[in-house]
Write a protein that holds these residues in place. Structure first.
Motif, PDB file in Angstrom:
ATOM      1  N   ARG A 158       0.838  -1.196   0.000  1.00  0.00           N
ATOM      2  CA  ARG A 158       0.000   0.000   0.000  1.00  0.00           C
ATOM      3  C   ARG A 158       0.878   1.252   0.000  1.00  0.00           C
ATOM      4  NH1 ARG A 158      -5.838  -0.754  -0.077  1.00  0.00           N
ATOM      5  NH2 ARG A 158      -6.220  -2.891   0.630  1.00  0.00           N
ATOM      6  N   LEU A 159       0.452   2.275  -0.744  1.00  0.00           N
ATOM      7  CA  LEU A 159       1.270   3.463  -0.960  1.00  0.00           C
ATOM      8  C   LEU A 159       0.755   4.651  -0.158  1.00  0.00           C
ATOM      9  CD1 LEU A 159       3.420   5.093  -2.614  1.00  0.00           C
ATOM     10  CD2 LEU A 159       1.626   5.425  -4.344  1.00  0.00           C
ATOM     11  N   GLY A 160       1.678   5.326   0.537  1.00  0.00           N
ATOM     12  CA  GLY A 160       1.333   6.532   1.267  1.00  0.00           C
ATOM     13  C   GLY A 160       2.308   7.656   0.973  1.00  0.00           C
ATOM     14  N   PHE A 161       1.797   8.875   0.920  1.00  0.00           N
ATOM     15  CA  PHE A 161       2.632  10.056   0.735  1.00  0.00           C
ATOM     16  C   PHE A 161       2.589  10.928   1.993  1.00  0.00           C
ATOM     17  CE2 PHE A 161       1.656   9.568  -3.980  1.00  0.00           C
ATOM     18  CZ  PHE A 161       2.940   9.157  -4.304  1.00  0.00           C
ATOM     19  N   TYR A 162       3.772  11.290   2.479  1.00  0.00           N
ATOM     20  CA  TYR A 162       3.928  12.280   3.546  1.00  0.00           C
ATOM     21  C   TYR A 162       3.936  13.661   2.900  1.00  0.00           C
ATOM     22  CZ  TYR A 162       6.851  15.062   6.837  1.00  0.00           C
ATOM     23  OH  TYR A 162       7.379  16.031   7.654  1.00  0.00           O
ATOM     24  N   TYR A 163       3.220  14.605   3.508  1.00  0.00           N
ATOM     25  CA  TYR A 163       3.215  15.982   3.005  1.00  0.00           C
ATOM     26  C   TYR A 163       3.243  16.930   4.197  1.00  0.00           C
ATOM     27  CZ  TYR A 163       2.090  20.021   0.086  1.00  0.00           C
ATOM     28  OH  TYR A 163       2.145  21.233  -0.570  1.00  0.00           O
ATOM     29  N   LEU A 214      -2.558  12.968  -5.730  1.00  0.00           N
ATOM     30  CA  LEU A 214      -3.717  12.078  -5.819  1.00  0.00           C
ATOM     31  C   LEU A 214      -4.130  11.739  -7.246  1.00  0.00           C
ATOM     32  CD1 LEU A 214      -5.927  13.615  -2.989  1.00  0.00           C
ATOM     33  CD2 LEU A 214      -4.686  11.438  -2.913  1.00  0.00           C
ATOM     34  N   THR A 215      -3.540  12.409  -8.230  1.00  0.00           N
ATOM     35  CA  THR A 215      -3.959  12.171  -9.622  1.00  0.00           C
ATOM     36  C   THR A 215      -2.834  11.676 -10.529  1.00  0.00           C
ATOM     37  OG1 THR A 215      -3.589  14.515 -10.150  1.00  0.00           O
ATOM     38  CG2 THR A 215      -5.817  13.878  -9.518  1.00  0.00           C
ATOM     39  N   GLN A 216      -1.600  11.706 -10.070  1.00  0.00           N
ATOM     40  CA  GLN A 216      -0.475  11.341 -10.940  1.00  0.00           C
ATOM     41  C   GLN A 216       0.055   9.928 -10.712  1.00  0.00           C
ATOM     42  OE1 GLN A 216       1.419  15.861 -11.465  1.00  0.00           O
ATOM     43  NE2 GLN A 216       2.537  14.360 -10.275  1.00  0.00           N
ATOM     44  N   VAL A 220      -3.710   5.948  -4.194  1.00  0.00           N
ATOM     45  CA  VAL A 220      -2.923   6.366  -3.035  1.00  0.00           C
ATOM     46  C   VAL A 220      -3.704   5.943  -1.798  1.00  0.00           C
ATOM     47  CG1 VAL A 220      -1.946   8.313  -1.771  1.00  0.00           C
ATOM     48  CG2 VAL A 220      -1.888   8.285  -4.271  1.00  0.00           C
ATOM     49  N   ASP A 221      -3.081   5.155  -0.946  1.00  0.00           N
ATOM     50  CA  ASP A 221      -3.798   4.568   0.187  1.00  0.00           C
ATOM     51  C   ASP A 221      -3.773   5.425   1.441  1.00  0.00           C
ATOM     52  OD1 ASP A 221      -4.512   1.794  -0.899  1.00  0.00           O
ATOM     53  OD2 ASP A 221      -2.377   1.943  -1.355  1.00  0.00           O
ATOM     54  N   VAL A 222      -2.710   6.218   1.598  1.00  0.00           N
ATOM     55  CA  VAL A 222      -2.569   7.036   2.805  1.00  0.00           C
ATOM     56  C   VAL A 222      -2.020   8.406   2.434  1.00  0.00           C
ATOM     57  CG1 VAL A 222      -1.484   7.264   5.080  1.00  0.00           C
ATOM     58  CG2 VAL A 222      -2.058   4.986   4.216  1.00  0.00           C
ATOM     59  N   LEU A 223      -2.617   9.468   2.979  1.00  0.00           N
ATOM     60  CA  LEU A 223      -1.989  10.785   2.986  1.00  0.00           C
ATOM     61  C   LEU A 223      -1.594  11.079   4.423  1.00  0.00           C
ATOM     62  CD1 LEU A 223      -3.779  13.194   0.483  1.00  0.00           C
ATOM     63  CD2 LEU A 223      -1.407  12.435   0.487  1.00  0.00           C
ATOM     64  N   TRP A 224      -0.273  11.186   4.603  1.00  0.00           N
ATOM     65  CA  TRP A 224       0.317  11.322   5.944  1.00  0.00           C
ATOM     66  C   TRP A 224       0.796  12.768   6.099  1.00  0.00           C
ATOM     67  CZ3 TRP A 224       3.792  12.206   9.716  1.00  0.00           C
ATOM     68  CH2 TRP A 224       3.879  11.336  10.796  1.00  0.00           C
ATOM     69  N   PHE A 225      -0.062  13.609   6.672  1.00  0.00           N
ATOM     70  CA  PHE A 225       0.301  15.003   6.860  1.00  0.00           C
ATOM     71  C   PHE A 225       1.154  15.161   8.117  1.00  0.00           C
ATOM     72  CE2 PHE A 225      -3.646  15.403   4.340  1.00  0.00           C
ATOM     73  CZ  PHE A 225      -3.133  16.135   3.278  1.00  0.00           C
ATOM     74  N   ASP A 226       1.987  16.189   8.110  1.00  0.00           N
ATOM     75  CA  ASP A 226       2.811  16.481   9.280  1.00  0.00           C
ATOM     76  C   ASP A 226       2.550  17.907   9.741  1.00  0.00           C
ATOM     77  OD1 ASP A 226       4.553  15.954  11.283  1.00  0.00           O
ATOM     78  OD2 ASP A 226       6.355  15.878  10.051  1.00  0.00           O
ATOM     79  N   THR A 227       2.596  18.067  11.046  1.00  0.00           N
ATOM     80  CA  THR A 227       2.482  19.360  11.711  1.00  0.00           C
ATOM     81  C   THR A 227       1.388  20.243  11.108  1.00  0.00           C
ATOM     82  OG1 THR A 227       4.252  20.301  10.319  1.00  0.00           O
ATOM     83  CG2 THR A 227       4.892  19.395  12.438  1.00  0.00           C
TER      84      THR A 227
END
Length: 480
Positions: A158-163, A214-216, A220-227
């Motif tokens: 599963r794929l997640g992006f940190y932002y 989210l479109t490229q 996308v399974d997870v959006l991992w936001f920080d602070t």
């Protein structure tokens, strides 16, 4: 050209935002959120990757050790245009996304989260809305997220992006208020905090880049936001609705802010008594999140497996971090440790994946304690962003428990004797035991249940670098 593309993205995004208005069309009920989280709660174990321009400096700045490690742009107060020159030499020629994904998979990890944009504001992906990205600024001139997403989809990870949401040291409109007003802001390039308007940054950079992520890259399974920083409740809700409009199944962590996330995050920490909400601990393998050349203090595979079991026995997920080099290599010690963890998981993962906490999380076997040899942190170091690992270094004999269906799983950890008595599994406490089996082994277990507890003969357990033995325990029908 990018200005034209940015305008197009803004127009398309506006359409999505209209659809995600306040009529509640994208809002989910608790049951829908729970169903969406099922795969994540069953997965238990994931890989966190911190990778970016800070990987190139490897803990140094101007021929000396930098203050702040991957956060050194803030602590060294480096103008963003000077910091951006690091990109001139960022060329990960050894990067192989498939190797990274297979390394995670072979270690028993089920999902992966990578820093698409960290606090320095640099996009580690092709961002049509910004020139400050890996495609436009580096000799590499390719999008590593494209290869990584393809490898994840190919191998079932599963794929997640940190932002980084509430901090961006390249943008002029990101105020902060911790630990004091402007405490995490770029005040050397943009000194007037009162002129900074978070919503300008939100509209100009966050929304277009989140849409790009989210479109490229397919699912996308997870959006991992920080602070979350100073994001308002209305903006957090707006961002959540936008994400769900594009990818309804995407899971969002709590750092979207204002209680709008799907699960809680505990950084460099394991909760003491569990968290009744879905939760995850993100923890480093060594002292730092990003690659630091002189950081050689890695946790042992034994300690990391114990952390995994502690987290899972309390109902959480373990997101274990590593920081690859600027050339795209995972460090040798990372690979060695993950290989050993993978070997253990092949035998013992049945009591990890898809499990629930038992009514007892753990049982201490004796008072013998040894300290893990991970280097102690400097007591005079007051930084709170980088070296802040609050997890225990203590290793002692204990049992960790999980459950799934009719089975209870007991993991006997760091025991040196050949016999163990598990008091929590005494008949008057747990009920009559029907069978006990090794996990991952065909050998018969010598056991007996007494009024004192379940007594196991451990002499047949092979002693290796991870002295943690797993058992599957079934109870009689009247006790199920």
């Amino acid at each position: 050209m990018k200005r034209i593309i940015t305008l197009a993205i803004f127009v398309l995004s506006s359409c999505f935002w209209v659809n995600a208005g306040t009529d509640g069309g994208t809002k989910e009920n608790k049951s829908e959120i729970s169903n969406k989280l099922t795969w994540w709660e069953d997965a238990k174990f994931g890989m966190f990757i911190h990778w970016g321009l800070y990987s190139k400096t490897a803990g140094y700045w101007k021929d000396r050790k930098a203050t702040g490690f991957e956060h050194f742009m803030l602590y060294e107060r480096i103008p963003w245009k000077e910091y951006a020159t690091i990109a001139n030499d960022f060329n990960p020629v050894n990067y192989n996304a498939e190797e990274w994904v297979l390394t995670a998979k072979n270690a028993g990890m089920k999902y992966l989260v990578i820093t698409a944009k960290h606090h320095d504001g640099f996009a580690l992906f092709d961002s049509p809305s910004s020139d400050y990205d890996i495609v436009d600024c580096t000799p590499y001139a390719k999008d590593p997220m494209k290869e990584l997403s393809a490898a994840c989809h190919k191998h079932g990870i599963r794929l997640g992006f940190y932002y980084s949401l509430g901090r961006d040291w390249q943008d002029p409109d990101v105020p902060t208020n911790w630990p004091v007003k402007g405490g995490r802001s770029n005040t050397w390039d943009y000194p007037d905090e009162d002129k900074k308007v978070f919503n300008k940054y939100f509209e100009r950079k966050v929304k277009p880049q989140v849409r790009e992520l989210l479109t490229q890259y397919g699912k996308v399974d997870v959006l991992w936001f920080d602070t979350p920083g100073l994001i308002s409740e209305a903006e957090s809700e707006e961002l959540r609705n936008f994400i769900l409009t594009i990818q309804p199944e995407c899971i969002i962590n709590s750092r979207i802010g204002n209680g709008k996330g799907d699960y809680n995050v505990h950084e460099q920490n394991i909760v003491q008594k569990g968290d009744t909400s879905p939760w995850e601990s993100c923890i480093t393998m060594s002292r730092n999140w990003g690659f630091v050349a002189y950081d050689t203090a890695y946790k042992s595979p034994e300690l990391m497996i114990r952390q995994l079991l502690e987290i899972v026995s309390k109902g959480g997920n373990f997101l274990l971090n590593n920081g690859p080099t600027a050339k795209g290599d995972m460090t040798e010690q990372t690979l060695i440790s993950l290989e050993k963890i993978g070997e253990w998981m092949k035998l013992n993962a049945e009591g990890v994946y898809g499990t629930q906490p038992w009514h007892v999380a753990n049982e201490r076997l004796d008072n013998k304690i040894s300290e893990h040899t991970l280097q102690k942190h400097d007591d005079k170091n007051t930084m709170k962003d980088a070296v802040n690992d609050a997890t225990s270094r203590q290793i002692f004999p204990e049992v960790r428990f999980t459950s799934k269906g009719e089975n209870v799983y007991a993991y006997v950890c760091s025991l040196e004797s050949s016999e163990v008595c598990i008091k929590s599994l005494a008949a008057d406490k747990a009920g009559k035991i029907e069978s006990v089996e090794w996990l991952g082994r065909a050998d018969k277990v010598e056991w007996k249940q007494t009024e004192l507890g379940l007594i196991l003969n451990m002499s047949a357990n092979p002693i290796d670098e991870i002295p943690v033995a797993g058992f599957r325990i079934k109870f009689g029908k009247s006790n199920r």
